[in-house]
Design a protein around this motif. Sequence first.
Motif, PDB file in Angstrom:
ATOM      1  N   GLN A   1     -22.247  -4.902   8.118  1.00  0.00           N
ATOM      2  CA  GLN A   1     -21.772  -3.822   9.001  1.00  0.00           C
ATOM      3  C   GLN A   1     -20.270  -3.944   9.077  1.00  0.00           C
ATOM      4  N   VAL A   2     -19.556  -2.808   8.975  1.00  0.00           N
ATOM      5  CA  VAL A   2     -18.106  -2.838   9.084  1.00  0.00           C
ATOM      6  C   VAL A   2     -17.622  -1.486   9.588  1.00  0.00           C
ATOM      7  N   SER A   3     -16.601  -1.489  10.443  1.00  0.00           N
ATOM      8  CA  SER A   3     -16.105  -0.232  11.016  1.00  0.00           C
ATOM      9  C   SER A   3     -14.684  -0.418  11.531  1.00  0.00           C
ATOM     10  N   ALA A   4     -14.089   0.698  11.913  1.00  0.00           N
ATOM     11  CA  ALA A   4     -12.772   0.685  12.560  1.00  0.00           C
ATOM     12  C   ALA A   4     -12.757   1.742  13.646  1.00  0.00           C
ATOM     13  N   HIS A   5     -12.097   1.458  14.745  1.00  0.00           N
ATOM     14  CA  HIS A   5     -11.966   2.407  15.839  1.00  0.00           C
ATOM     15  C   HIS A   5     -10.731   2.027  16.644  1.00  0.00           C
ATOM     16  N   ASN A   6     -10.420   2.808  17.654  1.00  0.00           N
ATOM     17  CA  ASN A   6      -9.329   2.394  18.532  1.00  0.00           C
ATOM     18  C   ASN A   6      -9.794   2.396  19.974  1.00  0.00           C
TER      19      ASN A   6
ATOM     20  N   GLY B   1      -2.603   0.904  22.935  1.00  0.00           N
ATOM     21  CA  GLY B   1      -3.904   0.285  22.760  1.00  0.00           C
ATOM     22  C   GLY B   1      -4.003  -0.493  21.465  1.00  0.00           C
ATOM     23  N   LEU B   2      -5.239  -0.608  20.962  1.00  0.00           N
ATOM     24  CA  LEU B   2      -5.487  -1.402  19.772  1.00  0.00           C
ATOM     25  C   LEU B   2      -6.307  -0.623  18.755  1.00  0.00           C
ATOM     26  N   LEU B   3      -5.901  -0.716  17.491  1.00  0.00           N
ATOM     27  CA  LEU B   3      -6.730  -0.282  16.383  1.00  0.00           C
ATOM     28  C   LEU B   3      -7.557  -1.510  15.981  1.00  0.00           C
ATOM     29  N   VAL B   4      -8.869  -1.343  15.976  1.00  0.00           N
ATOM     30  CA  VAL B   4      -9.779  -2.479  15.814  1.00  0.00           C
ATOM     31  C   VAL B   4     -10.566  -2.342  14.515  1.00  0.00           C
ATOM     32  N   VAL B   5     -10.511  -3.367  13.686  1.00  0.00           N
ATOM     33  CA  VAL B   5     -11.351  -3.462  12.491  1.00  0.00           C
ATOM     34  C   VAL B   5     -12.302  -4.631  12.712  1.00  0.00           C
ATOM     35  N   SER B   6     -13.591  -4.406  12.534  1.00  0.00           N
ATOM     36  CA  SER B   6     -14.551  -5.491  12.737  1.00  0.00           C
ATOM     37  C   SER B   6     -15.724  -5.344  11.796  1.00  0.00           C
TER      38      SER B   6
END
Length: 412
Positions: A288-293, A300-305
């Motif tokens: 599973q992999v995604s990006a959101h803010n 804020g934060l741009l998040v990749v996980s």
Amino acid sequence: MIRYEQFVLTNGLKVYVHEDSSTPMAAVNILYNVGSRDEDPNRTGFAHLFEHLMFGGSQHIPVYDEPLQKVGGENNAFTSPDITNYYITLPAANLETAFWLESDRMLSLSFDPQVLQVQQKVVIEEFKQRYLNQPYGDVWLRLRPLAYQHHPYQWATIGKDISHIEDATLDDVKQFFFKHYLPNNAVMVVAGNVTVEQVKQLCKKWFEPIEAGNPYVRDLIQEPIQTEARFLETSADVPLNVLYKVYHMPGRFDENYYKADLLADVLGRGKSSRLYQQLLKGNRLFSQVSAHNTGSLDPGLLVVSGSLNAGVSLEEADAAVDSILQELVAAPVPEEELLKVKNQAEATLAFSEVELLNRAMNLAYAANAGNADWVNQEADRIQAVTPDDVQQMAQQLLTKQNSSTMYYRAKA
């Protein structure tokens, strides 16, 4: 387009009315301009505690839910780092019940010591279940203070530590209430089968008698520009290794917000995104992999996980993610690829305005942030973003010195 009219009561309560005669329902949304970012660093979790306390009885109404249920209404609330939001939906014919209930708890809570004790136990149990005893539950308890070392976004809405809620006294609670839960620190939106004149009369009857308090002037410590990469490694009894990478980005209503938001969408929104196509469907490094803010009002934060497949090292996965990020730094996004994520973003926006309550919430959120008209400008702002804008944002954000990385290892 969310059409509205607005007025301000003598006590400073800002009121917005969105008329919609196509529904028999009404929504009453009250947004208090207080979130976890407004807390004392040594007394965190109070905004979230109040989300619970506000349903524990007010000055003249010992039980909040019962009278609302009798008139066919429903209610709930949520807390974020930026705001605390309370909402009611009910048949428009019973609108005054919502005004009666909400005005009484804006006037004053019951401040019953037993209610405080009960809600402290509820919040403490929530802290344990959702953040301490759940796999990966402590991720943001660790990531926030890694990414934010000055700004109060460094703690989660639940708080830094259970002891802050355990040690809360009735005096602490009263001080927090009368500092923040004021008519002049709130935005009310009334939407549905109502009229502006009707809402004005109900406001004068139920809300205008409530006295204004001292204006709350927010003066937060701002996060300096990050100048070096940060790294944290942790481990727990969890099923899979997980990689987290976060980058500081503009706040929710900043002029550059949608450039960064669409950058995140290109990276990791859905099965057509670059991360999914290359690292899950292609190389199969991730399950599973995604990006959101995070969409916060302050930067804020741009998040990749992503969760790694068995046998894949965190170092290998990190390098693969970074390679994809650098592709966006090096070259503009093709027009067709950008158009796809623009359409997805605009569709999400349109769907969010189908429900009456969502319209009320969106209007309240924009109004509280500084300009109610922003709620109607978002589609244009999305469509205005160009491939060059996305590349420039990637070059600005996706740098080593702007990154905070966490390796969350599964114990062998």
